[in-house]
Design a protein around this motif. Structure first.
Motif, short mmCIF file in Angstrom:
data_model
loop_
_atom_site.label_atom_id
_atom_site.label_comp_id
_atom_site.label_asym_id
_atom_site.label_seq_id
_atom_site.Cartn_x
_atom_site.Cartn_y
_atom_site.Cartn_z
N MET A 12 0.88 -1.17 0.00
CA MET A 12 0.00 0.00 0.00
C MET A 12 0.92 1.22 0.00
O MET A 12 1.65 1.46 0.96
N LEU A 13 0.89 1.95 -1.07
CA LEU A 13 1.97 2.88 -1.39
C LEU A 13 2.27 3.89 -0.30
O LEU A 13 3.43 4.08 0.09
N ASN A 14 1.25 4.55 0.24
CA ASN A 14 1.54 5.63 1.19
C ASN A 14 1.67 5.15 2.63
O ASN A 14 1.92 5.96 3.53
N ASN A 15 1.57 3.83 2.86
CA ASN A 15 2.00 3.29 4.15
C ASN A 15 3.53 3.32 4.20
O ASN A 15 4.14 3.45 5.25
N GLU A 224 -4.07 -2.58 15.28
CA GLU A 224 -3.28 -3.11 14.18
C GLU A 224 -1.90 -3.49 14.70
O GLU A 224 -1.36 -2.83 15.59
N THR A 225 -1.33 -4.56 14.15
CA THR A 225 0.01 -5.01 14.56
C THR A 225 0.87 -5.22 13.31
O THR A 225 0.33 -5.35 12.20
N PRO A 226 2.19 -5.32 13.49
CA PRO A 226 3.00 -5.79 12.37
C PRO A 226 2.53 -7.18 11.95
O PRO A 226 2.02 -7.96 12.78
N LEU A 227 2.70 -7.49 10.67
CA LEU A 227 2.26 -8.78 10.13
C LEU A 227 2.93 -9.92 10.90
O LEU A 227 4.13 -9.88 11.18
N ILE A 251 -1.06 -7.46 -1.09
CA ILE A 251 -0.61 -6.09 -0.84
C ILE A 251 -0.46 -5.85 0.67
O ILE A 251 -1.44 -5.86 1.41
N LEU A 252 0.77 -5.67 1.10
CA LEU A 252 1.04 -5.40 2.51
C LEU A 252 0.45 -4.06 2.91
O LEU A 252 0.56 -3.08 2.17
N GLU A 253 -0.15 -4.04 4.11
CA GLU A 253 -0.72 -2.80 4.61
C GLU A 253 -0.31 -2.64 6.07
O GLU A 253 -0.42 -3.59 6.86
N ALA A 261 7.35 1.55 7.48
CA ALA A 261 8.16 1.05 6.35
C ALA A 261 8.96 -0.18 6.78
O ALA A 261 9.03 -1.17 6.02
N ALA A 262 9.57 -0.14 7.95
CA ALA A 262 10.34 -1.30 8.42
C ALA A 262 9.42 -2.51 8.62
O ALA A 262 9.78 -3.64 8.28
N ASP A 263 8.22 -2.27 9.16
CA ASP A 263 7.27 -3.37 9.35
C ASP A 263 6.84 -3.97 8.01
O ASP A 263 6.63 -5.18 7.89
N LEU A 264 6.69 -3.11 7.00
CA LEU A 264 6.28 -3.62 5.68
C LEU A 264 7.36 -4.48 5.06
O LEU A 264 7.07 -5.54 4.49
#
Ligand code: MG
Length: 279
Positions: A12-15, A224-227, A251-253, A261-264
Motif C-alpha cells: 500500500m503505497l503511502n504506508n 493493528e500489529t506488524p504482520l 498487498i502489505l498494509e 516502512a520497516a514493518d512492511l
C-alpha cells in the motif's frame, strides 16, 4: 494471470512513504513491483497535481493493481467517526462522492489501472430506506468503471462477510468484487478471516495483508500489529485464498506504528517465506 508468488507481494503505497509523488520511487527502490495506491485529496483529481501524479507513477515502472478511492473529510479515528464520515453511505454526501469516484475511474483509465477499490462505510440494513439509493449509487459507479474496462472492489471488514455478499448480489454487476482485508475483520470485530474467505471465495479480487488483535471492548476498534504479530493465521489464510482460486497480488498494509516502512519490509520477508514453503 498472476501467480501467487513472492514477486507478487506488493505494498500500500503511502504506508511506505507519505509523500504521494515520492512514494512511487521509494517503493520501486525497495524492490516492490506491484502496489495499491492510496486515496488522493479530491483537488488532485482535477488540479495540476494530476499530471505530476501520473508522471511519478509512470516513471517508477510499478504496476498499480488497484487505486483506492477516498474522499475529503473522512476520519478513521474511531467507530463513531467512521460512521459519520466514511464512504458512500452518508446520504448528504453521496451525490458528490459518486462524482468523485467517477473522476478516479477516469484517472485510473488514463493510467492503465484495471480496478478501483474502496471502503463504502458501514452498510445499512436491507430494510433501511437508504439501502436502495446506496445500491443505485454503486451501480452507477460500477457502470462507469465498466465503460473503462475496470472492476471495483469493496474493501472488507467493516461488515460481516455475509452482509457484503448480500450487497454484491443486490448491486448485481459483473465487475463488482471485494478487496479482502483479514485485519479489518479483526479490527472491527465483524468476522473470522478464514470464515470470511470461504463466504466471499470467488469474489475476492484483491488482498490486503494486514494483521491485528481484537478489542476486548465492544464497539471499539482493535489494534493493528506488524504482520505475524496479530490474530491472522497467514499460513492457513494464504492456503485458503489459493484454494478459492485467488492468484493476484498480496498487498502489505501497515497503517500505524512507529516505523511502518520497516514493518512492511519485514512483512514481505514473512509472506515470502510462507509462499516459498508452499502455503
Ligand atoms: Mg485494507
Amino acid at each position: 494471470m498472476l501467480s501467487m508468488s513472492p514477486e507478487q507481494i506488493g505494498v500500500m503505497l503511502n504506508n511506505l512513504e507519505r509523500d504521494r509523488l515520492r512514494a512511487f520511487d521509494v517503493a520501486a527502490r525497495l524492490g516492490f513491483r506491484v502496489v495499491h495506491t492510496n486515496a488522493l485529496p479530491e483537488k488532485w483529481l482535477t488540479g495540476p497535481e494530476r499530471e505530476q501524479y501520473k508522471t511519478a507513477a509512470r516513471q517508477s515502472g510499478l504496476t498499480i493493481a488497484s487505486m483506492f478511492v477516498g474522499f475529503d473529510g473522512q476520519s478513521y479515528a474511531d467507530i463513531p467517526s467512521i460512521r459519520r464520515t466514511v464512504g458512500l453511505v452518508i446520504p448528504e454526501l453521496r451525490q458528490h462522492r459518486s462524482q468523485v469516484a467517477k473522476l478516479y475511474s477516469a484517472l485510473a483509465h488514463e493510467m492503465g489501472v484495471p480496478s478501483l477499490s474502496g471502503h463504502i462505510g458501514f452498510v445499512p440494513s436491507r430494510t433501511d430506506p437508504d439501502y436502495p439509493p446506496l445500491v443505485e449509487t454503486l451501480r452507477a459507479i460500477l457502470d462507469c468503471c465498466a465503460a473503462h474496462d475496470q472492476t471495483f472492489h469493496l474493501e472488507t471488514g467493516q461488515d460481516p462477510a455475509d452482509v457484503l455478499l448480500q450487497l454484491v448480489r443486490d448491486v448485481d454487476r459483473p465487475n463488482l468484487g471485494v478487496n479482502f482485508d483479514p485485519g479489518n475483520f479483526i479490527l472491527y470485530g465483524t468476522d473470522d478471516p478464514l470464515r470470511a474467505a470461504d463466504v466471499l471465495g470467488p469474489l475476492i479480487s484483491g488482498v490486503h495483508c494486514k494483521d491485528a488483535v481484537r478489542s476486548e471492548q465492544d464497539g471499539t476498534l482493535g489494534t493493528e500489529t506488524p504482520l505475524g504479530q496479530g490474530e491472522v493465521n497467514w499460513v492457513l489464510l494464504l492456503g485458503r485464498l489459493r484454494d478459492h482460486g485467488y492468484r493476484g497480488p498480496l498487498i502489505l498494509e501497515r497503517e500505524s506504528g512507529p516505523d511502518p516502512a520497516a514493518d512492511l519490509v519485514a512483512g514481505r520477508a514473512l509472506l515470502a517465506a510462507i509462499l516459498q514453503a508452499g502455503a
